[in-house]
Scaffold this active site. Structure first.
Site, short mmCIF file in Angstrom:
data_model
loop_
_atom_site.label_atom_id
_atom_site.label_comp_id
_atom_site.label_asym_id
_atom_site.label_seq_id
_atom_site.Cartn_x
_atom_site.Cartn_y
_atom_site.Cartn_z
N ASN A 109 73.45 46.33 19.59
CA ASN A 109 72.84 46.74 18.32
C ASN A 109 72.13 48.06 18.55
O ASN A 109 71.08 48.10 19.19
CB ASN A 109 71.85 45.65 17.86
CG ASN A 109 71.08 46.07 16.62
OD1 ASN A 109 71.38 47.09 15.98
ND2 ASN A 109 70.07 45.27 16.26
N LYS A 133 70.72 49.86 16.40
CA LYS A 133 69.59 50.08 15.46
C LYS A 133 69.67 51.50 14.89
O LYS A 133 70.78 52.02 14.72
CB LYS A 133 68.26 49.79 16.16
CG LYS A 133 68.27 48.40 16.83
CD LYS A 133 66.93 47.93 17.29
CE LYS A 133 67.08 46.55 17.95
NZ LYS A 133 65.81 45.95 18.31
N HIS A 190 68.40 40.34 10.87
CA HIS A 190 67.65 40.76 12.06
C HIS A 190 66.16 40.74 11.74
O HIS A 190 65.76 41.04 10.61
CB HIS A 190 68.09 42.17 12.48
CG HIS A 190 67.58 42.55 13.83
ND1 HIS A 190 66.28 42.99 14.03
CD2 HIS A 190 68.17 42.53 15.05
CE1 HIS A 190 66.11 43.22 15.32
NE2 HIS A 190 67.23 42.96 15.96
N GLU A 213 63.92 42.74 12.30
CA GLU A 213 63.40 44.01 11.75
C GLU A 213 63.71 44.11 10.26
O GLU A 213 62.90 44.67 9.50
CB GLU A 213 63.99 45.19 12.56
CG GLU A 213 63.38 45.24 13.96
CD GLU A 213 64.28 45.79 15.05
OE1 GLU A 213 65.30 46.42 14.73
OE2 GLU A 213 63.95 45.57 16.24
N GLU A 218 66.83 35.49 18.59
CA GLU A 218 66.07 36.65 19.07
C GLU A 218 64.58 36.41 18.82
O GLU A 218 64.09 36.65 17.72
CB GLU A 218 66.50 37.92 18.32
CG GLU A 218 67.94 38.30 18.52
CD GLU A 218 68.16 39.81 18.32
OE1 GLU A 218 68.71 40.42 19.23
OE2 GLU A 218 67.74 40.35 17.28
N GLY A 275 62.47 44.54 22.40
CA GLY A 275 61.96 45.86 22.74
C GLY A 275 60.67 45.84 23.56
O GLY A 275 60.01 46.86 23.70
N SER A 286 65.32 42.07 24.90
CA SER A 286 65.08 42.62 26.24
C SER A 286 66.11 42.19 27.28
O SER A 286 65.79 42.04 28.46
CB SER A 286 63.65 42.30 26.71
OG SER A 286 62.69 42.94 25.88
P1 13P Z 1 66.18 44.98 22.77
O1 13P Z 1 67.38 44.57 23.60
O2 13P Z 1 65.97 46.46 22.75
O3 13P Z 1 64.98 44.18 23.10
O4 13P Z 1 66.57 44.61 21.24
C1 13P Z 1 67.06 43.35 20.97
C2 13P Z 1 67.53 43.33 19.57
O5 13P Z 1 66.77 43.37 18.62
C3 13P Z 1 68.99 43.28 19.36
O6 13P Z 1 69.31 42.99 18.04
#
Ligand code: 13P
Length: 248
Positions: free
Chosen positions: A8, A10, A93, A95, A163, A169, A208
């Site tokens: 992803n 983002k 997601h 976010e 997640e 992150g 992560s």
């Molecule tokens: P990270 O791998 O950067 O922690 O992000 C995970 C994520 O949100 C994937 O959708």
């Protein structure tokens, strides 16, 4: 079950970053992976990426609108993602849930849109740190799962991504026992809802994941792959995660 290693990106990536996808294509062509590979770049890059990767791996969107078309300024439909070359879309997601107040019902409507367009829906769920500390991780995930995955789900085109919000992150991950507990609970929910069809659904872990921890995470029971953020941006890192997936 063959695992799915999904990236992803983002809101990261311009055409200059297509070189990472080209590098991924070359590496995978020379050494076919033991897992399915998917990259979800920003929507602006799906069409040029499709042209650049020669079918060596799959592409997906990061969100879609529930409608096929219409007066929804700024939005992108599942049909548009499909037309650009996507075969999957990440939905719900954390976010999106947090910054755009997406509800479980909205995510379910988007999942139906994905299936209408012939895309695989990767439905994300996960608890916040406060919810975990309060002992609510399993019930939060179960509630999101029930609300975000429609009763009449197209199981052949569905994956779940667990997640934990606090692991995204941050460089922090749950223990393997904690991942096993949540994935096991998600599996039981899927089995009770969808019967035998729930056994074959892939449940990805995200938060992560990196080249150093991928092998251990991908061997946890009921983990069917990974949804990778930051470590999917560079082909060299992502290739190590792909290589860490156990063979089917
Ligand atoms: P990270 O791998 O950067 O922690 O992000 C995970 C994520 O949100 C994937 O959708």
């Amino acid at each position: 079950m063959r695992q799915l290693i999904a990236g992803n990106w983002k809101m990261n990536g311009t055409r200059a970053d297509l070189k990472e996808l080209a590098a991924l294509r070359v590496a995978l062509a020379g050494n076919p992976p033991g897992a399915d590979v998917l990259i979800c770049p920003p929507a602006t890059l799906i069409a040029p990426a499709f042209a650049a990767i020669a079918g060596e791996f799959a592409l997906g969107g990061q969100d879609c609108h529930a409608q096929a078309s219409g007066a929804f300024t700024g939005d992108i439909s599942a049909e548009m993602l499909k037309d650009a070359g996507a075969s999957a879309v990440i939905l719900g997601h954390s976010e999106r849930r947090r910054y755009y107040a997406e509800t479980d019902a909205a995510v379910a409507a988007k999942a139906r849109a994905a299936w209408r367009a012939g895309l695989t829906a990767i439905v994300c769920i996960g608890e916040t740190e406060g919810e975990r500390v309060a002992g609510k991780a399993l019930s939060i995930c179960e509630g999101q799962l029930v609300g975000s995955v429609p009763e009449d789900a197209v199981l052949a085109r569905l994956a779940i991504a667990y997640e934990p919000v606090w692991a995204i992150g941050t460089g922090r991950t749950p223990t393997e026992a904690d991942i096993a507990e949540v994935h096991g609970h998600i599996r039981r929910c899927l089995l009770s809802r969808f019967g035998a069809g729930g056994a074959a659904l892939r449940i990805l872990y995200g938060g992560s994941v990196n080249p150093g921890n991928a092998a251990a995470i991908l061997r946890v029971g009921d983990v069917g792959g990974a949804l990778v953020g930051g470590a999917s941006l560079k082909a060299a890192d992502f290739l190590q995660i792909i290589a860490a997936a156990p063979a089917a």
